[in-house]
Write a protein that holds these residues in place. Structure first.
Motif, mmCIF file in Angstrom:
data_model
loop_
_atom_site.group_PDB
_atom_site.id
_atom_site.type_symbol
_atom_site.label_atom_id
_atom_site.label_comp_id
_atom_site.label_asym_id
_atom_site.label_seq_id
_atom_site.Cartn_x
_atom_site.Cartn_y
_atom_site.Cartn_z
ATOM 1 N N ILE A 291 0.853 -1.209 0.000
ATOM 2 C CA ILE A 291 0.000 0.000 0.000
ATOM 3 C C ILE A 291 0.883 1.253 0.000
ATOM 4 N N PRO A 292 0.759 2.081 -1.018
ATOM 5 C CA PRO A 292 1.577 3.300 -1.038
ATOM 6 C C PRO A 292 1.096 4.302 0.012
ATOM 7 N N TRP A 293 1.980 5.187 0.408
ATOM 8 C CA TRP A 293 1.542 6.238 1.334
ATOM 9 C C TRP A 293 2.133 7.577 0.950
ATOM 10 N N PHE A 294 1.407 8.617 1.313
ATOM 11 C CA PHE A 294 1.979 9.962 1.256
ATOM 12 C C PHE A 294 1.378 10.811 2.363
ATOM 13 N N LYS A 295 2.029 11.951 2.595
ATOM 14 C CA LYS A 295 1.634 12.841 3.683
ATOM 15 C C LYS A 295 0.532 13.775 3.187
ATOM 16 N N ILE A 296 -0.476 13.974 4.017
ATOM 17 C CA ILE A 296 -1.489 14.983 3.717
ATOM 18 C C ILE A 296 -1.674 15.821 4.985
ATOM 19 N N ASN A 297 -2.514 16.816 4.930
ATOM 20 C CA ASN A 297 -2.772 17.617 6.114
ATOM 21 C C ASN A 297 -4.147 18.265 6.010
ATOM 22 N N PHE A 298 -5.009 17.920 6.935
ATOM 23 C CA PHE A 298 -6.346 18.512 6.934
ATOM 24 C C PHE A 298 -6.470 19.658 7.940
ATOM 25 N N ILE A 299 -5.348 20.163 8.427
ATOM 26 C CA ILE A 299 -5.394 21.359 9.275
ATOM 27 C C ILE A 299 -5.104 22.552 8.367
ATOM 28 N N GLY A 300 -6.086 23.446 8.267
ATOM 29 C CA GLY A 300 -5.973 24.567 7.327
ATOM 30 C C GLY A 300 -6.863 24.279 6.130
ATOM 31 N N ALA A 301 -7.610 25.301 5.694
ATOM 32 C CA ALA A 301 -8.528 25.093 4.571
ATOM 33 C C ALA A 301 -7.756 24.857 3.279
ATOM 34 N N ASP A 302 -6.699 25.639 3.061
ATOM 35 C CA ASP A 302 -5.922 25.463 1.827
ATOM 36 C C ASP A 302 -5.251 24.086 1.810
ATOM 37 N N SER A 303 -4.717 23.680 2.970
ATOM 38 C CA SER A 303 -4.081 22.360 3.038
ATOM 39 C C SER A 303 -5.108 21.262 2.818
ATOM 40 N N SER A 304 -6.315 21.459 3.333
ATOM 41 C CA SER A 304 -7.356 20.449 3.148
ATOM 42 C C SER A 304 -7.672 20.289 1.670
ATOM 43 N N ALA A 305 -7.788 21.431 0.978
ATOM 44 C CA ALA A 305 -8.087 21.388 -0.460
ATOM 45 C C ALA A 305 -6.955 20.669 -1.200
ATOM 46 N N LYS A 306 -5.729 21.022 -0.828
ATOM 47 C CA LYS A 306 -4.557 20.424 -1.478
ATOM 48 C C LYS A 306 -4.529 18.908 -1.232
ATOM 49 N N SER A 307 -4.846 18.511 -0.015
ATOM 50 C CA SER A 307 -4.818 17.091 0.338
ATOM 51 C C SER A 307 -5.885 16.317 -0.435
ATOM 52 N N LEU A 308 -7.090 16.911 -0.523
ATOM 53 C CA LEU A 308 -8.166 16.239 -1.267
ATOM 54 C C LEU A 308 -7.774 16.072 -2.735
ATOM 55 N N ARG A 309 -7.169 17.124 -3.279
ATOM 56 C CA ARG A 309 -6.747 17.057 -4.691
ATOM 57 C C ARG A 309 -5.723 15.954 -4.891
ATOM 58 N N LYS A 310 -4.829 15.814 -3.926
ATOM 59 C CA LYS A 310 -3.773 14.805 -4.084
ATOM 60 C C LYS A 310 -4.357 13.387 -4.003
ATOM 61 N N ILE A 311 -5.301 13.205 -3.089
ATOM 62 C CA ILE A 311 -5.926 11.885 -2.957
ATOM 63 C C ILE A 311 -6.692 11.556 -4.245
ATOM 64 N N ALA A 312 -7.440 12.542 -4.753
ATOM 65 C CA ALA A 312 -8.200 12.320 -5.989
ATOM 66 C C ALA A 312 -7.247 12.019 -7.142
ATOM 67 N N ALA A 313 -6.143 12.744 -7.206
ATOM 68 C CA ALA A 313 -5.172 12.525 -8.285
ATOM 69 C C ALA A 313 -4.567 11.130 -8.187
ATOM 70 N N PHE A 314 -4.373 10.669 -6.957
ATOM 71 C CA PHE A 314 -3.810 9.319 -6.786
ATOM 72 C C PHE A 314 -4.734 8.287 -7.433
ATOM 73 N N PHE A 315 -6.029 8.413 -7.170
ATOM 74 C CA PHE A 315 -6.965 7.440 -7.751
ATOM 75 C C PHE A 315 -7.154 7.689 -9.253
ATOM 76 N N GLY A 316 -6.989 8.941 -9.633
ATOM 77 C CA GLY A 316 -6.931 9.288 -11.053
ATOM 78 C C GLY A 316 -8.248 9.169 -11.811
ATOM 79 N N ASP A 317 -9.354 9.113 -11.124
ATOM 80 C CA ASP A 317 -10.658 8.961 -11.784
ATOM 81 C C ASP A 317 -11.227 10.349 -12.103
ATOM 82 N N SER A 318 -11.657 10.550 -13.344
ATOM 83 C CA SER A 318 -12.052 11.912 -13.735
ATOM 84 C C SER A 318 -13.321 12.380 -13.014
ATOM 85 N N ASP A 319 -14.265 11.472 -12.759
ATOM 86 C CA ASP A 319 -15.468 11.882 -12.016
ATOM 87 C C ASP A 319 -15.114 12.286 -10.592
#
Ligand code: CFM
Length: 545
Positions: A291-319
């Motif tokens: 299982i791959p891992w990477f660091k995210i951070n849900f403290i801070g609104a901008d960091s939360s947005a960035k983290s969600l984007r990274k998770i979505a990009a990992f799965f790579g599904d356009s929807d």
């Protein structure tokens, strides 16, 4: 109070602070108090960390038992947890951290309202406590019928030599179907709570994760490691993840269940919130299950947005990516409305944060979002990689205290190892800037000349308050009243002082409002410390007389 933080030169502050210490201690603390400098390739100065606190120093740190029982396992609701030790250890680690949980139904198992302890007495300290521990396990099984029992060792248990692991094995044989495991997390193991995190990670990995191969339903399943649901943080993260179409298989360990733990290895991704407390588990799960891992951070609104984007990009599904963008847009509209108003009032104010092993970093982002500047920050027990980034891992010298904690040898599982992405896919992602196993540490994100102080103590905190008079201090209960009596607002970042959540988008809004309220409250300006009018209450340091 404008720009008071620039009034005191940081090097001079450091020198004057160290001048009060005996020479040997001054030399050591000199390596733990760093004036930050970020050069070229994100190069930051080296800091001394994860080293013993000198006896006599009033440290902010806690113990290994706290790190294991209180921190890593504490927030899960249906592993029955027994503290083997004197009653104080169990009592003071019982919900003071404000880790919350939400059972599926009112009838669902939830042991968190209980503090279970063997309540060791002098008799057992002299004649041994194993008998009492067995009786406690039997009693717990008869009363609660748990699926799993964790036994947590406190200092005296190690000193008298009770074999908690033998008791766990014996109880498990006697009660097949109940998973009984014990932790050698005696308070004195290691130099801080950090050792207890490692002990907890090891046992959860060997005795819990991987027992059940049934995946949860959901297309994009991942685990969050190092999120402990303080003040409801995990609830907010769950809300956002669900809105995006993501499935959190298990959180380690906020709002979690035993069932989720044992099947967590079926998820396709591990993301790490708190690197310090749980990076070991991510590493081990990657080696064993792929299982791959990477660091995210849900403290801070901008960091939360960035983290969600990274998770979505990992799965790579356009929807998924489109839905994630929609959620971010919706949530950020609400956040920005509050942020702009509060930023106008808080811009330029200063903060100093001294918290555990990750929040002193994460919360700087929240403050920056409302224009506030971090003039000093430090961890209680983090390691060099949390300060300087994981790139220094190969250079960290392993001392006797760290060697005390077992480093597990992990091999890939013969039948269940399954890389979630091919090597070629990973290489392609990395080439486009996607990073795995990444944590760049706190110092790189801090301003030039900001003070970075490891394992800060009471004396140094007083000096910092005198020299810089920050607009707000973030730390814990041990610091709270000293700071407030000096007329400076103080926010506890461990327990959140009866508030929360502070994670995610709703959490950011809560935090902005709370900080705005605190830094603009005039009550602190009216406070006079008792020692200001009664000088006999103030003390000086023995070595200085
Ligand atoms: Fe991780 Fe934590 Fe923290 Fe921590 Fe802690 Fe904590 Fe903390 Mo208190 S796991 S390192 S051992 S983020 S209990 S929820 S707040 S010191 S900064």
């Amino acid at each position: 109070m404008a720009d008071q933080h620039t009034a005191v030169d940081q090097e001079a502050f450091k020198e004057e602070t160290l001048a009060k210490y005996p020479a040997k201690l001054a030399k050591k603390r000199g390596k733990q108090i760093i004036v930050n400098k970020v050069e070229g390739d994100d190069q930051v100065p080296e800091i001394l960390a994860n080293t013993r606190t000198t006896p006599g120093i009033l440290t902010m740190r806690g113990c290994s038992y706290a790190g294991c029982k209180g921190v890593v396992l504490g927030p899960t609701r249906d592993v029955l947890q027994i503290t083997h030790g004197p009653i104080g250890c169990g009592f003071y680690s019982w919900l003071t951290r404000r880790n919350q949980t939400r059972p599926a139904t009112p009838e669902s198992v939830n042991f968190m309202p209980y503090a279970m302890s063997t309540d060791l007495q002098e008799d057992e300290i002299i004649f041994g406590g194993e008998k009492k521990l067995k009786a406690a396990v039997e009693e717990a099984i008869a009363l609660f019928h748990p699926k799993a029992i964790g036994i947590f060792s406190t200092c005296p248990v190690g000193l008298i030599g009770d074999d908690v692991h033998a008791v766990a094995r014996e109880m498990e044989e006697k009660h097949p179907g109940i998973n009984v495991f014990a932790f050698s997390c005696e308070g004195y193991k290691g130099v801080s709570q950090s050792a207890g995190h490692h002990v907890a990670n090891n046992k959860v990995f060997t005795d819990v994760v991987g027992l059940d191969d049934t995946p949860k339903e959901g297309k994009f399943r991942f685990n969050i490691l190092g999120e402990y649901n303080i003040g409801g943080d995990a609830f907010e993260i769950e809300r956002i993840a669900e809105k995006c179409g993501l499935t959190i298989h298990s959180t380690f360990s906020g709002n979690s269940t035993y069932e989720e733990f044992i099947s967590a290895h079926t998820a396709d991704l591990n993301v790490i919130m708190c690197h310090r407390s749980i990076n070991y588990l991510a590493e081990m799960m990657e080696k064993k299950f792929g299982i791959p891992w990477f660091k995210i951070n849900f403290i801070g609104a901008d960091s939360s947005a960035k983290s969600l984007r990274k998770i979505a990009a990992f799965f790579g599904d356009s929807d998924l990516i489109a839905q994630t963008e929609k959620v971010i847009e919706e949530e950020m509209a609400k956040v920005n409305a509050v942020r702009e108003e509060i930023k106008a009032r808080c811009q330029g104010k200063t903060v100093a944060l001294f918290v555990g092993g990750s929040r002193a970093h994460h919360y700087q982002e929240l403050f920056a979002e409302i224009g506030m500047k971090t003039i000093a920050a430090g961890y209680e027990f983090a390691h060099r990689d949390d300060y300087e980034g994981r790139k220094v891992l190969p250079d960290i010298v392993v001392d006797a205290d760290s060697r005390n904690i077992e480093e597990l040898k992990v091999e890939s599982d013969a039948t269940r190892y399954r890389p979630r992405k091919s090597e070629a896919e990973i290489a392609k992602m990395e080439a486009s800037g996607f990073s795995f196993r990444d944590y760049e540490g706190m110092m790189k994100d801090m301003g030039e000349k900001a003070l970075v102080i490891d394992d800060m103590n009471h004396y140094e905190m007083e000096r910092l308050l005198d020299a810089y008079h920050p607009d707000i201090i973030c730390a814990g209960i041990k610091e709270k009243y000293v700071v407030q009596k000096r007329g400076i607002p103080m926010k506890q970042l461990h327990s959140y002082d009866y508030m929360g959540p502070f994670a995610g988008f709703e959490g950011a809004i809560n935090f902005y409002k709370e900080i705005d309220r605190l830094v603009h409250s005039s009550v602190f300006k009216m406070t006079k410390a008792p020692w200001e009018s009664s000088p006999e209450l103030s003390a000086s340091y023995g070595w200085n007389d």
